[in-house]
Design an enzyme around this catalytic site. Structure first.
Site, PDB file in Angstrom:
ATOM      1  N   ASP A  14       0.707  -1.188  -0.147  1.00  0.00           N
ATOM      2  CA  ASP A  14       0.077  -0.160  -0.140  1.00  0.00           C
ATOM      3  C   ASP A  14       0.572   1.097   0.126  1.00  0.00           C
ATOM      4  OD1 ASP A  14      -1.971  -1.695   0.177  1.00  0.00           O
ATOM      5  OD2 ASP A  14      -2.457  -1.347   2.330  1.00  0.00           O
ATOM      6  N   GLY A  40      -3.246  -5.674   2.281  1.00  0.00           N
ATOM      7  CA  GLY A  40      -3.944  -6.747   1.798  1.00  0.00           C
ATOM      8  C   GLY A  40      -4.693  -7.563   2.889  1.00  0.00           C
ATOM      9  N   LYS A  41      -5.963  -8.111   2.533  1.00  0.00           N
ATOM     10  CA  LYS A  41      -6.449  -8.513   3.870  1.00  0.00           C
ATOM     11  C   LYS A  41      -5.884  -9.763   4.320  1.00  0.00           C
ATOM     12  CE  LYS A  41     -10.968  -7.612   4.554  1.00  0.00           C
ATOM     13  NZ  LYS A  41     -10.727  -6.399   5.346  1.00  0.00           N
ATOM     14  N   ASN A  44      -2.909  -8.819   6.302  1.00  0.00           N
ATOM     15  CA  ASN A  44      -3.383  -8.198   7.562  1.00  0.00           C
ATOM     16  C   ASN A  44      -3.788  -9.316   8.592  1.00  0.00           C
ATOM     17  OD1 ASN A  44      -2.737  -5.566   6.447  1.00  0.00           O
ATOM     18  ND2 ASN A  44      -4.783  -5.059   6.011  1.00  0.00           N
ATOM     19  N   GLU A 141     -10.638 -11.175  -1.547  1.00  0.00           N
ATOM     20  CA  GLU A 141      -9.461 -10.559  -2.301  1.00  0.00           C
ATOM     21  C   GLU A 141      -8.413 -11.525  -3.384  1.00  0.00           C
ATOM     22  OE1 GLU A 141      -8.631  -6.330  -0.070  1.00  0.00           O
ATOM     23  OE2 GLU A 141      -6.941  -7.808   0.060  1.00  0.00           O
ATOM     24  N   GLY A 222     -20.018  -2.750  18.230  1.00  0.00           N
ATOM     25  CA  GLY A 222     -19.558  -4.046  18.765  1.00  0.00           C
ATOM     26  C   GLY A 222     -19.693  -5.018  17.654  1.00  0.00           C
ATOM     27  N   GLY A 249     -11.344  -4.281  11.123  1.00  0.00           N
ATOM     28  CA  GLY A 249     -12.181  -5.628  10.852  1.00  0.00           C
ATOM     29  C   GLY A 249     -10.952  -6.690  10.839  1.00  0.00           C
ATOM     30  N   ASP A 250      -9.899  -6.728  10.011  1.00  0.00           N
ATOM     31  CA  ASP A 250      -8.755  -7.558  10.024  1.00  0.00           C
ATOM     32  C   ASP A 250      -8.465  -8.178  11.282  1.00  0.00           C
ATOM     33  OD1 ASP A 250      -9.145  -7.633   7.264  1.00  0.00           O
ATOM     34  OD2 ASP A 250      -7.884  -6.123   6.801  1.00  0.00           O
ATOM     35  N   GLY A 285      -3.258   3.357  10.849  1.00  0.00           N
ATOM     36  CA  GLY A 285      -2.701   2.655  10.106  1.00  0.00           C
ATOM     37  C   GLY A 285      -3.610   1.032  10.287  1.00  0.00           C
TER      38      GLY A 285
HETATM   39  P1  ATP Z   1     -12.633  -1.955   8.516  1.00  0.00           P
HETATM   40  O1  ATP Z   1     -13.138  -2.287   6.983  1.00  0.00           O
HETATM   41  O2  ATP Z   1     -12.466  -0.523   8.906  1.00  0.00           O
HETATM   42  O3  ATP Z   1     -11.581  -2.665   9.044  1.00  0.00           O
HETATM   43  P2  ATP Z   1     -15.166  -3.379   9.129  1.00  0.00           P
HETATM   44  O4  ATP Z   1     -16.259  -2.554   8.531  1.00  0.00           O
HETATM   45  O5  ATP Z   1     -14.699  -4.523   8.577  1.00  0.00           O
HETATM   46  O6  ATP Z   1     -13.802  -2.415   9.511  1.00  0.00           O
HETATM   47  P3  ATP Z   1     -16.073  -2.759  11.904  1.00  0.00           P
HETATM   48  O7  ATP Z   1     -17.465  -3.332  12.164  1.00  0.00           O
HETATM   49  O8  ATP Z   1     -16.112  -1.351  11.320  1.00  0.00           O
HETATM   50  O9  ATP Z   1     -15.311  -3.852  10.621  1.00  0.00           O
HETATM   51  O10 ATP Z   1     -15.178  -3.103  12.935  1.00  0.00           O
HETATM   52  C1  ATP Z   1     -14.809  -4.152  13.397  1.00  0.00           C
HETATM   53  C2  ATP Z   1     -14.679  -4.186  14.995  1.00  0.00           C
HETATM   54  O11 ATP Z   1     -13.844  -3.345  15.491  1.00  0.00           O
HETATM   55  C3  ATP Z   1     -16.124  -3.882  15.438  1.00  0.00           C
HETATM   56  O12 ATP Z   1     -16.958  -5.332  15.513  1.00  0.00           O
HETATM   57  C4  ATP Z   1     -15.493  -3.448  16.872  1.00  0.00           C
HETATM   58  O13 ATP Z   1     -15.378  -4.329  17.952  1.00  0.00           O
HETATM   59  C5  ATP Z   1     -14.497  -2.732  16.597  1.00  0.00           C
HETATM   60  N1  ATP Z   1     -14.775  -1.214  16.406  1.00  0.00           N
HETATM   61  C6  ATP Z   1     -14.813  -0.604  15.311  1.00  0.00           C
HETATM   62  N2  ATP Z   1     -15.036   0.630  15.592  1.00  0.00           N
HETATM   63  C7  ATP Z   1     -14.914   0.880  16.676  1.00  0.00           C
HETATM   64  C8  ATP Z   1     -15.091   1.776  17.727  1.00  0.00           C
HETATM   65  N3  ATP Z   1     -15.296   3.071  17.447  1.00  0.00           N
HETATM   66  N4  ATP Z   1     -14.632   1.856  19.105  1.00  0.00           N
HETATM   67  C9  ATP Z   1     -14.543   0.292  19.599  1.00  0.00           C
HETATM   68  N5  ATP Z   1     -14.532  -0.594  18.704  1.00  0.00           N
HETATM   69  C10 ATP Z   1     -14.714  -0.554  17.567  1.00  0.00           C
END
Ligand code: ATP
Length: 302
Positions: A14, A40-41, A44, A141, A222, A249-250, A285
């Site tokens: 990246d 890359g997922k 990560n 991916e 959550g 998410g990763d 990051g």
């Molecule tokens: P990304 O693509 O940004 O990695 P995503 O869309 O795959 O994220 P999210 O649901 O946004 O996944 O986030 C994954 C997890 O991270 C959530 O289930 C939560 O536990 C944690 N998380 C995300 N944002 C917050 C926040 N503002 N405060 C605390 N925990 C968070």
């Protein structure tokens, strides 16, 4: 020693370029900085689990180029086994080129390169690792063909994080033990509008056919675990300031795999993943913000 977790997925370089404003077509602007990260997922999620103490191997492809060497060296430095991350001639290491302006607006160009070349045959080259791993973790991916073959060979628990989302082949869904999706991915797979509440997300997840369990990540709300035994709602761990949610998410997926290897049940694994992901949003990051076990135990506000 044999890996506990095999991740089948992408590895990218990246490149983030800061610009005062995004160029219009035909225009040249002077950037102020350029920074390279391994992303890359696949990479990560492999790093997320490795940082939490797991033995992880990444199955995938990079180019026979400088980027490929950078990716492999960086992963090795994280303790990720790269024996199954093979260099492939005639293609380039996957890249994401990101321009970010002073307002935080960005443009992203992704060239999948070698990631797109991972086919069934090249997944089969890692058959032994896939058969013996406790957990196989997959994202989207890579090609359907690679996902189908990895799921077919997987000897242990299969975790699928279908991101970026597209329809999941039925044969894959039926073999998935834990499907991890965010709200928009769930909506697409369920063919419904994005669920506005945790209750609606749980309802939609219950209707997804195939996986033994579905975990919906809900950002600051959550996560919710839905399985035949019932629904477990896990609120987010509050954080003082969200610095950068990239990679949350990763981190979640890697941490969930870590907990399952350690013998935790799925509800406890989701709670652990929520704690790890909360730490990840407090740093900049993706990989750079992924916590160690000690850091998760210390908590997001530490
Ligand atoms: P990304 O693509 O940004 O990695 P995503 O869309 O795959 O994220 P999210 O649901 O946004 O996944 O986030 C994954 C997890 O991270 C959530 O289930 C939560 O536990 C944690 N998380 C995300 N944002 C917050 C926040 N503002 N405060 C605390 N925990 C968070």
């Amino acid at each position: 020693e044999a890996p506990e977790i095999v991740v089948v997925g992408s590895a990218n370089i990246d490149t983030v370029i800061r610009v005062p404003r995004l160029p219009t077509p035909g225009e040249t602007v002077l950037g102020t900085s350029v920074t390279e990260f391994v992303g890359g997922k696949g990479a990560n999620q492999a790093v997320a689990a490795a940082r939490l103490g797991r033995r992880v191997s990444l199955v995938g492809l990079v180019g026979e180029d400088a980027g490929g060497a950078v990716v492999r060296d960086a992963l090795r430095a994280e303790g990720v086994d790269t024996a199954n991350l093979r260099p492939r001639a005639g293609t380039s290491t996957g890249i994401a080129m990101i321009q970010v302006d002073d307002e935080g607006e960005n443009t992203v160009t992704v060239v999948p390169g070698a990631n797109a070349e991972l086919d069934a045959e090249r997944v089969r080259a890692s058959e032994l690792a896939l058969r013996e791993a406790r957990i196989t973790v997959l994202q989207f991916e890579i090609s359907d063909e690679a996902v189908v073959e990895a799921v077919r060979l997987a000897g242990g628990t299969v975790i699928l994080n279908p991101s970026p989302v597209r329809p999941v082949p039925g044969a894959v869904m039926d073999r998935v033990d834990v499907l991890i999706v965010n709200r928009s991915e769930l909506a697409l797979l369920a063919g419904a509008p994005e669920p506005a509440t945790t209750e609606l997300a749980a309802e939609l997840a219950a209707g997804v056919e195939g996986p033994a369990a579905v975990v919906v990540t809900l950002g600051a709300d959550g996560a919710v675990l839905v399985r035949p035994g019932g629904v477990v709602v896990v609120p987010a761990v509050p954080v003082e300031a969200v610095v950068d949610p990239t990679g949350a998410g990763d981190t979640f997926c890697g941490a969930l795999a870590d907990a399952l290897v350690r013998g935790e049940d799925l509800a406890a694994a989701v709670r652990w993943a929520v704690r790890a992901a909360a730490v990840a949003v407090t740093g900049p990051g993706a990989q750079s913000a992924m916590p160690t076990r000690e850091r998760v135990l210390a908590g997001a506000s530490a």
